[in-house]
Design a protein around this motif. Structure first.
Motif, PDB file in Angstrom:
ATOM      1  N   ARG A  83      19.000  42.310  23.236  1.00  0.00           N
ATOM      2  CA  ARG A  83      19.468  42.466  21.857  1.00  0.00           C
ATOM      3  C   ARG A  83      18.595  43.476  21.101  1.00  0.00           C
ATOM      4  N   LYS A  84      17.275  43.410  21.323  1.00  0.00           N
ATOM      5  CA  LYS A  84      16.361  44.357  20.680  1.00  0.00           C
ATOM      6  C   LYS A  84      16.627  45.784  21.157  1.00  0.00           C
ATOM      7  N   ILE A  85      16.843  45.927  22.466  1.00  0.00           N
ATOM      8  CA  ILE A  85      17.117  47.256  23.020  1.00  0.00           C
ATOM      9  C   ILE A  85      18.426  47.799  22.453  1.00  0.00           C
ATOM     10  N   ALA A  86      19.439  46.954  22.353  1.00  0.00           N
ATOM     11  CA  ALA A  86      20.736  47.373  21.819  1.00  0.00           C
ATOM     12  C   ALA A  86      20.596  47.842  20.370  1.00  0.00           C
ATOM     13  N   ALA A  87      19.884  47.068  19.570  1.00  0.00           N
ATOM     14  CA  ALA A  87      19.710  47.434  18.162  1.00  0.00           C
ATOM     15  C   ALA A  87      18.915  48.728  18.036  1.00  0.00           C
ATOM     16  N   PHE A  88      17.875  48.878  18.845  1.00  0.00           N
ATOM     17  CA  PHE A  88      17.012  50.062  18.783  1.00  0.00           C
ATOM     18  C   PHE A  88      17.775  51.323  19.158  1.00  0.00           C
ATOM     19  N   THR A  89      18.693  51.199  20.110  1.00  0.00           N
ATOM     20  CA  THR A  89      19.439  52.369  20.581  1.00  0.00           C
ATOM     21  C   THR A  89      20.769  52.545  19.859  1.00  0.00           C
ATOM     22  N   GLY A  90      21.011  51.722  18.851  1.00  0.00           N
ATOM     23  CA  GLY A  90      22.233  51.859  18.065  1.00  0.00           C
ATOM     24  C   GLY A  90      23.461  51.336  18.753  1.00  0.00           C
ATOM     25  N   ARG A  91      23.284  50.374  19.652  1.00  0.00           N
ATOM     26  CA  ARG A  91      24.421  49.808  20.390  1.00  0.00           C
ATOM     27  C   ARG A  91      24.492  48.295  20.199  1.00  0.00           C
ATOM     28  N   SER A  92      24.281  47.842  18.993  1.00  0.00           N
ATOM     29  CA  SER A  92      24.379  46.411  18.715  1.00  0.00           C
ATOM     30  C   SER A  92      25.764  45.907  19.126  1.00  0.00           C
ATOM     31  N   THR A  93      25.802  44.756  19.756  1.00  0.00           N
ATOM     32  CA  THR A  93      27.061  44.285  20.294  1.00  0.00           C
ATOM     33  C   THR A  93      27.088  42.758  20.302  1.00  0.00           C
ATOM     34  N   SER A  94      28.142  42.187  20.839  1.00  0.00           N
ATOM     35  CA  SER A  94      28.327  40.739  20.787  1.00  0.00           C
ATOM     36  C   SER A  94      27.418  40.013  21.780  1.00  0.00           C
ATOM     37  N   THR A  95      27.225  38.727  21.526  1.00  0.00           N
ATOM     38  CA  THR A  95      26.421  37.904  22.427  1.00  0.00           C
ATOM     39  C   THR A  95      27.058  37.831  23.806  1.00  0.00           C
ATOM     40  N   GLU A  96      28.390  37.827  23.861  1.00  0.00           N
ATOM     41  CA  GLU A  96      29.083  37.790  25.151  1.00  0.00           C
ATOM     42  C   GLU A  96      28.758  39.015  25.992  1.00  0.00           C
ATOM     43  N   VAL A  97      28.792  40.175  25.351  1.00  0.00           N
ATOM     44  CA  VAL A  97      28.457  41.399  26.080  1.00  0.00           C
ATOM     45  C   VAL A  97      26.998  41.380  26.515  1.00  0.00           C
ATOM     46  N   LEU A  98      26.122  40.938  25.627  1.00  0.00           N
ATOM     47  CA  LEU A  98      24.704  40.871  25.963  1.00  0.00           C
ATOM     48  C   LEU A  98      24.471  39.937  27.145  1.00  0.00           C
ATOM     49  N   GLN A  99      25.190  38.829  27.177  1.00  0.00           N
ATOM     50  CA  GLN A  99      25.046  37.889  28.284  1.00  0.00           C
ATOM     51  C   GLN A  99      25.537  38.505  29.594  1.00  0.00           C
ATOM     52  N   ASN A 100      26.598  39.307  29.519  1.00  0.00           N
ATOM     53  CA  ASN A 100      27.068  40.011  30.716  1.00  0.00           C
ATOM     54  C   ASN A 100      26.009  40.987  31.219  1.00  0.00           C
ATOM     55  N   ILE A 101      25.294  41.602  30.285  1.00  0.00           N
ATOM     56  CA  ILE A 101      24.242  42.536  30.673  1.00  0.00           C
ATOM     57  C   ILE A 101      23.089  41.793  31.330  1.00  0.00           C
ATOM     58  N   VAL A 102      22.764  40.604  30.832  1.00  0.00           N
ATOM     59  CA  VAL A 102      21.739  39.782  31.471  1.00  0.00           C
ATOM     60  C   VAL A 102      22.122  39.536  32.933  1.00  0.00           C
ATOM     61  N   THR A 103      23.360  39.156  33.152  1.00  0.00           N
ATOM     62  CA  THR A 103      23.839  38.853  34.508  1.00  0.00           C
ATOM     63  C   THR A 103      23.851  40.101  35.389  1.00  0.00           C
ATOM     64  N   ASN A 104      24.319  41.203  34.837  1.00  0.00           N
ATOM     65  CA  ASN A 104      24.520  42.419  35.634  1.00  0.00           C
ATOM     66  C   ASN A 104      23.279  43.297  35.741  1.00  0.00           C
ATOM     67  N   SER A 105      22.175  42.840  35.153  1.00  0.00           N
ATOM     68  CA  SER A 105      20.911  43.560  35.331  1.00  0.00           C
ATOM     69  C   SER A 105      19.920  42.717  36.136  1.00  0.00           C
ATOM     70  N   SER A 106      20.430  41.756  36.877  1.00  0.00           N
ATOM     71  CA  SER A 106      19.586  40.941  37.756  1.00  0.00           C
ATOM     72  C   SER A 106      18.949  41.838  38.817  1.00  0.00           C
TER      73      SER A 106
END
Length: 293
Positions: free
Chosen positions: A207-230
């Motif tokens: 979430r911090k990275i998204a906000a810093f890079t101007g790509r704030s997004t939904s919790t669902e998308v962030l959770q998908n990123i958690v899964t897909n960056s394993s």
């Protein structure tokens, strides 16, 4: 002691695959306003963070990331110079200059060796620090097969530890790299992250990275990123990189375990105490604290 073929320049130790002409060029290279610079000491979560940044571009969709070739755009660190069998040199910075904007630029360079325009334009920098004990173990497993393949030299853990603790470490000392970024952690263009915090709370870190890079997004998308960056998904992405230098650079793992505390399987009590003593001295008065388990 094993020879990592390093050289000295302006008070820093560099690996032989970092050449003076590259450092001089990088100092004056053009920086774009929408660049994102990912700066790390080696084996500190570089490719994991790159995976997160690429996934943010496609709302966390792993297959879409692969379809768009984002994973294949991974390049060796900006400063790396690969000596070819025909006597030529492959300069990584030239490949980064060919990337279309917005560029993600990965580097292990110390703060003072970044391009002047990074400071003039207040370019966005993400810095990821990892505790030096896990960093050392990960570096060991990366360099050991490399030295065997390229120099027919077997390096054991005790030999590597001596190198890591010395000024001859192939990328300078851990504190040399980390502390200048830590001291500037409150600058508006710098996001300083700790690998261990990212592991403990990946959702909040992304979430911090998204906000810093101007790509704030939904919790669902962030959770998908958690899964897909394993680690497993990131390893898979590394396999599809179409850069020849990434493929040939090292038989060592770019992404290994990606955990906290693996150092306990390698460090002796004496080695742990030796590094603790160095850190106590180097970090005194800096307020920087790292998590080791």
């Amino acid at each position: 002691m094993a020879d990592f073929q390093t050289w000295e320049y302006k008070g820093y130790t560099f690996h032989k695959q970092v050449k003076k002409e590259a450092l001089e060029y990088i100092e004056n290279m053009e920086v774009f306003d929408d660049d994102i610079w990912l700066c790390t000491y080696p084996k500190s979560g570089t490719h994991w963070t790159l995976q997160i940044l690429y996934l943010l571009q496609v709302d966390g969709d792993y297959e879409k990331m692969l379809e768009q070739g984002l994973g294949a755009k991974r390049l060796p660190p900006l400063e790396l110079c690969i000596d070819k069998p025909d006597g030529s040199i492959s300069y990584s910075y030239k490949k980064y200059e060919q990337l279309e904007s917005p560029r993600l630029i990965g580097t292990h360079l110390p703060y003072d060796f970044l391009p002047r325009q990074v400071f003039e334009k207040m370019t966005k920098i993400i810095y990821v620090a990892r505790n030096p004990k896990d960093t050392a173990v990960s570096m060991y497993h990366f360099f050991k097969p490399t030295m065997k393949k390229m120099m027919n030299v077997d390096v054991d853990w005790n030999q590597f530890f001596q190198i890591f603790m010395s000024k001859k470490s192939p990328f300078g000392t851990w504190t040399q790299n980390v502390l200048p970024f830590w001291k500037r952690r409150n600058d508006e263009n710098i996001l300083f992250l700790k690998f261990e915090d990212m592991k403990k709370d990946s959702l909040e870190s992304i979430r911090k990275i998204a906000a810093f890079t101007g790509r704030s997004t939904s919790t669902e998308v962030l959770q998908n990123i958690v899964t897909n960056s394993s680690p497993e998904k990131t390893k898979k992405t590394m396999v599809v990189s179409d850069d020849a230098d990434i493929q040939a650079l090292s038989p060592g793992a770019f992404v290994r375990k990606g955990i906290i505390g693996d150092w306990k399987t390698h460090f002796t009590v004496a080695q742990s105490e030796q590094l603790d003593e160095v850190l106590q001295n180097d970090l005194k008065g800096t307020d920087l604290e790292m998590m080791f388990q």
